[in-house]
Design a protein around this motif. Structure first.
Motif, mmCIF file in Angstrom:
data_model
loop_
_atom_site.group_PDB
_atom_site.id
_atom_site.type_symbol
_atom_site.label_atom_id
_atom_site.label_comp_id
_atom_site.label_asym_id
_atom_site.label_seq_id
_atom_site.Cartn_x
_atom_site.Cartn_y
_atom_site.Cartn_z
ATOM 1 N N TRP A 1 20.336 14.726 72.934
ATOM 2 C CA TRP A 1 19.783 13.906 74.017
ATOM 3 C C TRP A 1 18.948 12.748 73.467
ATOM 4 N N GLY A 2 18.666 12.777 72.161
ATOM 5 C CA GLY A 2 17.828 11.749 71.560
ATOM 6 C C GLY A 2 16.435 12.229 71.224
ATOM 7 N N VAL A 3 16.167 13.526 71.411
ATOM 8 C CA VAL A 3 14.854 14.065 71.073
ATOM 9 C C VAL A 3 14.720 14.129 69.556
ATOM 10 N N SER A 4 13.734 13.431 69.025
ATOM 11 C CA SER A 4 13.531 13.411 67.579
ATOM 12 C C SER A 4 12.122 13.838 67.185
ATOM 13 N N SER A 5 11.249 13.999 68.164
ATOM 14 C CA SER A 5 9.894 14.483 67.892
ATOM 15 C C SER A 5 9.409 15.249 69.113
ATOM 16 N N VAL A 6 8.394 16.058 68.901
ATOM 17 C CA VAL A 6 7.905 16.889 69.999
ATOM 18 C C VAL A 6 6.387 16.772 70.127
ATOM 19 N N PRO A 7 5.897 17.017 71.364
ATOM 20 C CA PRO A 7 6.642 17.476 72.535
ATOM 21 C C PRO A 7 7.419 16.336 73.206
ATOM 22 N N THR A 8 8.509 16.707 73.861
ATOM 23 C CA THR A 8 9.243 15.790 74.724
ATOM 24 C C THR A 8 9.425 16.475 76.072
ATOM 25 N N PHE A 9 9.172 15.727 77.129
ATOM 26 C CA PHE A 9 9.259 16.246 78.491
ATOM 27 C C PHE A 9 10.457 15.593 79.176
ATOM 28 N N VAL A 10 11.381 16.407 79.650
ATOM 29 C CA VAL A 10 12.610 15.908 80.274
ATOM 30 C C VAL A 10 12.579 16.294 81.746
ATOM 31 N N PHE A 11 12.751 15.315 82.621
ATOM 32 C CA PHE A 11 12.647 15.527 84.054
ATOM 33 C C PHE A 11 14.032 15.456 84.705
ATOM 34 N N ALA A 12 14.487 16.588 85.221
ATOM 35 C CA ALA A 12 15.759 16.669 85.960
ATOM 36 C C ALA A 12 16.938 16.131 85.161
ATOM 37 N N ARG A 13 16.820 16.185 83.849
ATOM 38 C CA ARG A 13 17.866 15.690 82.940
ATOM 39 C C ARG A 13 18.182 14.207 83.175
ATOM 40 N N GLN A 14 17.263 13.494 83.827
ATOM 41 C CA GLN A 14 17.502 12.094 84.153
ATOM 42 C C GLN A 14 16.534 11.146 83.458
ATOM 43 N N SER A 15 15.340 11.624 83.145
ATOM 44 C CA SER A 15 14.331 10.775 82.520
ATOM 45 C C SER A 15 13.447 11.656 81.651
ATOM 46 N N GLY A 16 12.603 11.021 80.866
ATOM 47 C CA GLY A 16 11.756 11.827 80.000
ATOM 48 C C GLY A 16 10.638 11.020 79.371
ATOM 49 N N ILE A 17 9.707 11.750 78.778
ATOM 50 C CA ILE A 17 8.586 11.151 78.060
ATOM 51 C C ILE A 17 8.450 11.871 76.731
#
Length: 221
Positions: A183-199
């Motif tokens: 999904w493009g997560v390369s560092s944590v924490p990452t917050f994913v909202f409804a599989r549509q957006s994230g921070i």
């Protein structure tokens, strides 16, 4: 606004990541902010695995020597620890890095979280794993430690030990981690909202709250 389904918040994290503990506390505060403004807000949190140090030996290895090698000096490490401690204080986190002796392999911990989520909400377990790692300095790669933490959260200790000893879900957890990276997560924490957006990152509660509100509004169409 009246969404029929709760907002799915997926938290990609690792129990040996100090910023993930901060992110967990900030997310809780962000949710409180959203609830104060959006009375009908509903959510579900699911924890997803990430291997911060995928090369960690199965039995772990000495913690401080690894950090010194990574950051260049003991002074550098102490400076990083102090910065994180200061950020943790207003969140109620008492970081005790000096107690940590083992750089833990977290596959078993992630399997335990995955197992717990099959039986309900794993938020309490995740919280206690962070505390065990960062406030008590325990080896969260040790099945005995994991079973004790799980038992304190209401799970059956013998069942947890049997599960951890079986190797069950190891492949599933590794696949979930690969999926998160895809999904493009390369560092944590990452917050994913409804599989549509994230921070990505342990952002301040107001930033997380903005992302949550936007995702909730998007669900309403």
């Amino acid at each position: 606004m009246n969404n029929e389904k709760p907002l799915l918040i997926e938290v990609v994290s690792d129990v040996v990541c100090p910023w993930c503990f901060i992110g967990q506390r900030r997310l809780a505060r962000a949710i409180d902010l959203v609830r104060a403004e959006v009375p009908d807000f509903r959510h579900e949190i699911r924890w997803r695995p990430f291997f911060l140090n995928p090369d960690t030996p199965p039995a772990g290895e000495p913690y401080l020597p690894f950090l010194v090698q990574k950051f260049g000096s003991r002074a550098q490490v102490e400076g990083i620890w102090q910065r994180i401690r200061e950020i943790g204080v207003p969140l109620g986190i008492d970081y005790r890095f000096e107690k940590i002796e083992v750089r833990a392999n977290t596959l078993a911990a992630h399997r335990l979280i995955h197992w717990a989520q099959q039986h309900g909400d794993a938020a309490g377990l995740v919280e206690e794993l962070f505390k065990a790692q960062f406030e008590q300095g325990e080896n969260v790669g040790d099945p005995e430690v994991l079973a004790r933490v799980a038992a304190a959260c209401g799970h059956d200790r013998a069942s947890v030990l049997a599960y951890l000893g079986s190797g069950e879900d190891a492949a599933t957890v590794r696949q979930m981690e690969r999926e998160s990276r895809s999904w493009g997560v390369s560092s944590v924490p990452t917050f994913v909202f409804a599989r549509q957006s994230g921070i990505q990152g342990a952002e301040e509660p107001r930033v997380l709250a903005d992302g949550i509100r936007q995702a909730w509004a998007a669900m309403a169409g």
